[in-house]
Design a protein around this motif. Structure first.
Motif, PDB file in Angstrom:
ATOM      1  N   ALA A   1       0.825  -1.213   0.000  1.00 47.25           N
ATOM      2  CA  ALA A   1       0.000   0.000   0.000  1.00 47.25           C
ATOM      3  C   ALA A   1       0.855   1.256   0.000  1.00 47.25           C
ATOM      4  N   LYS A   2       0.306   2.308  -0.569  1.00 45.38           N
ATOM      5  CA  LYS A   2       0.952   3.621  -0.558  1.00 45.38           C
ATOM      6  C   LYS A   2       0.594   4.365   0.726  1.00 45.38           C
ATOM      7  N   LEU A   3      -0.622   4.137   1.225  1.00 41.83           N
ATOM      8  CA  LEU A   3      -1.103   4.831   2.411  1.00 41.83           C
ATOM      9  C   LEU A   3      -2.073   3.937   3.161  1.00 41.83           C
ATOM     10  N   ILE A   4      -1.895   3.843   4.473  1.00 47.42           N
ATOM     11  CA  ILE A   4      -2.826   3.147   5.350  1.00 47.42           C
ATOM     12  C   ILE A   4      -3.100   4.099   6.498  1.00 47.42           C
ATOM     13  N   ARG A   5      -4.369   4.459   6.692  1.00 46.98           N
ATOM     14  CA  ARG A   5      -4.679   5.417   7.749  1.00 46.98           C
ATOM     15  C   ARG A   5      -6.082   5.173   8.294  1.00 46.98           C
ATOM     16  N   THR A   6      -6.280   5.632   9.510  1.00 47.57           N
ATOM     17  CA  THR A   6      -7.620   5.683  10.088  1.00 47.57           C
ATOM     18  C   THR A   6      -7.893   7.127  10.468  1.00 47.57           C
ATOM     19  N   LYS A   7      -9.177   7.454  10.517  1.00 43.49           N
ATOM     20  CA  LYS A   7      -9.581   8.794  10.934  1.00 43.49           C
ATOM     21  C   LYS A   7     -11.057   8.759  11.305  1.00 43.49           C
ATOM     22  N   ASN A   8     -11.492   9.783  11.975  1.00 47.52           N
ATOM     23  CA  ASN A   8     -12.901   9.881  12.331  1.00 47.52           C
ATOM     24  C   ASN A   8     -13.753  10.019  11.077  1.00 47.52           C
ATOM     25  N   ALA A   9     -14.928   9.419  11.156  1.00 45.26           N
ATOM     26  CA  ALA A   9     -15.951   9.617  10.129  1.00 45.26           C
ATOM     27  C   ALA A   9     -17.180  10.098  10.888  1.00 45.26           C
ATOM     28  N   GLY A  10     -16.988  11.167  11.634  1.00 46.56           N
ATOM     29  CA  GLY A  10     -18.010  11.666  12.551  1.00 46.56           C
ATOM     30  C   GLY A  10     -17.679  11.188  13.963  1.00 46.56           C
ATOM     31  N   PRO A  11     -18.451  11.602  14.947  1.00 44.83           N
ATOM     32  CA  PRO A  11     -18.126  11.261  16.339  1.00 44.83           C
ATOM     33  C   PRO A  11     -18.380   9.800  16.711  1.00 44.83           C
ATOM     34  N   PHE A  12     -19.118   9.074  15.880  1.00 43.40           N
ATOM     35  CA  PHE A  12     -19.488   7.709  16.228  1.00 43.40           C
ATOM     36  C   PHE A  12     -18.911   6.649  15.298  1.00 43.40           C
ATOM     37  N   GLN A  13     -18.169   7.073  14.278  1.00 43.33           N
ATOM     38  CA  GLN A  13     -17.636   6.144  13.283  1.00 43.33           C
ATOM     39  C   GLN A  13     -16.143   6.391  13.067  1.00 43.33           C
ATOM     40  N   LEU A  14     -15.484   5.334  12.669  1.00 40.60           N
ATOM     41  CA  LEU A  14     -14.072   5.386  12.326  1.00 40.60           C
ATOM     42  C   LEU A  14     -13.934   4.834  10.911  1.00 40.60           C
ATOM     43  N   THR A  15     -13.070   5.437  10.115  1.00 40.26           N
ATOM     44  CA  THR A  15     -12.868   4.936   8.756  1.00 40.26           C
ATOM     45  C   THR A  15     -11.402   4.587   8.548  1.00 40.26           C
ATOM     46  N   LEU A  16     -11.198   3.522   7.815  1.00 36.03           N
ATOM     47  CA  LEU A  16      -9.869   3.053   7.448  1.00 36.03           C
ATOM     48  C   LEU A  16      -9.734   3.229   5.948  1.00 36.03           C
ATOM     49  N   ASP A  17      -8.653   3.857   5.516  1.00 34.15           N
ATOM     50  CA  ASP A  17      -8.358   4.014   4.095  1.00 34.15           C
ATOM     51  C   ASP A  17      -7.071   3.269   3.786  1.00 34.15           C
ATOM     52  N   ILE A  18      -7.122   2.440   2.760  1.00 35.62           N
ATOM     53  CA  ILE A  18      -5.922   1.765   2.260  1.00 35.62           C
ATOM     54  C   ILE A  18      -5.829   2.136   0.790  1.00 35.62           C
ATOM     55  N   MET A  19      -4.769   2.841   0.444  1.00 32.55           N
ATOM     56  CA  MET A  19      -4.603   3.317  -0.927  1.00 32.55           C
ATOM     57  C   MET A  19      -3.352   2.684  -1.535  1.00 32.55           C
TER      58      MET A  19
ATOM     59  N   GLY B   1     -14.311  12.263  21.766  1.00 33.31           N
ATOM     60  CA  GLY B   1     -14.400  13.314  22.773  1.00 33.31           C
ATOM     61  C   GLY B   1     -14.826  12.834  24.147  1.00 33.31           C
ATOM     62  N   ASP B   2     -15.273  11.595  24.247  1.00 28.60           N
ATOM     63  CA  ASP B   2     -15.627  11.014  25.535  1.00 28.60           C
ATOM     64  C   ASP B   2     -14.376  11.001  26.421  1.00 28.60           C
ATOM     65  N   PRO B   3     -14.507  11.169  27.724  1.00 30.52           N
ATOM     66  CA  PRO B   3     -13.320  11.121  28.592  1.00 30.52           C
ATOM     67  C   PRO B   3     -12.504   9.823  28.445  1.00 30.52           C
ATOM     68  N   ALA B   4     -13.142   8.740  28.028  1.00 27.25           N
ATOM     69  CA  ALA B   4     -12.425   7.474  27.844  1.00 27.25           C
ATOM     70  C   ALA B   4     -11.771   7.357  26.464  1.00 27.25           C
ATOM     71  N   ASP B   5     -11.976   8.342  25.601  1.00 28.95           N
ATOM     72  CA  ASP B   5     -11.408   8.315  24.254  1.00 28.95           C
ATOM     73  C   ASP B   5      -9.912   8.575  24.325  1.00 28.95           C
ATOM     74  N   THR B   6      -9.126   7.630  23.830  1.00 32.74           N
ATOM     75  CA  THR B   6      -7.664   7.782  23.858  1.00 32.74           C
ATOM     76  C   THR B   6      -7.088   8.242  22.531  1.00 32.74           C
ATOM     77  N   ASP B   7      -7.943   8.418  21.529  1.00 34.46           N
ATOM     78  CA  ASP B   7      -7.485   8.837  20.201  1.00 34.46           C
ATOM     79  C   ASP B   7      -8.552   9.745  19.595  1.00 34.46           C
ATOM     80  N   LEU B   8      -8.544  10.995  19.990  1.00 33.25           N
ATOM     81  CA  LEU B   8      -9.580  11.956  19.628  1.00 33.25           C
ATOM     82  C   LEU B   8      -9.875  12.003  18.136  1.00 33.25           C
ATOM     83  N   PHE B   9      -8.844  11.940  17.304  1.00 31.96           N
ATOM     84  CA  PHE B   9      -9.034  12.051  15.854  1.00 31.96           C
ATOM     85  C   PHE B   9      -9.105  10.694  15.152  1.00 31.96           C
TER      86      PHE B   9
END
Length: 110
Positions: free
Chosen positions: A13-31, A85-93
């Motif tokens: 892969a050229k890029l592997i990343r995760t990021k928020n897809a809103g406050p309740f979802q996470l998205t993984l991109d593999i390019m 954003g929850d106090p238990a969230d260890t990875d805000l983004f």
């Protein structure tokens, strides 16, 4: 080929990343750098709903997986285990959730 000799997703892969897809979802991109690499990984079947459900510790029915050939990319969306954003969230983004996915072994195609 011994299992340890297989290429890993990070090698293809050229890029592997995760990021928020809103406050309740996470998205993984593999390019991928090209169509050949993309098609190789898709055909290998290593990126699939059951595997992503296990990795992200979510119900398989909640996993959305998209193979996007025009962009040589795979996108996976899953619910976040903790709301952003929850106090238990260890990875805000959500940017550090891909971790060991880079080590997925991709078998050679016959």
């Amino acid at each position: 080929m011994r299992r340890s000799d297989m290429p890993r997703l990070r090698d293809i892969a050229k890029l592997i990343r995760t990021k928020n897809a809103g406050p309740f979802q996470l998205t993984l991109d593999i390019m991928f750098p090209d169509q050949r690499s993309y098609e190789h990984v898709v055909a290998s079947g290593v990126i699939n709903k059951p595997a992503m459900a296990r990795f992200f510790k979510v119900d398989e029915a909640a996993v959305r997986l998209f193979n996007y050939a025009p962009g040589n990319a795979i996108k996976v969306t899953v619910p976040r285990l903790v709301t952003c954003g929850d106090p238990a969230d260890t990875d805000l983004f959500g940017g550090q959730q891909f971790g060991s996915l880079v080590d997925i072994e991709v078998p050679p195609l016959d």
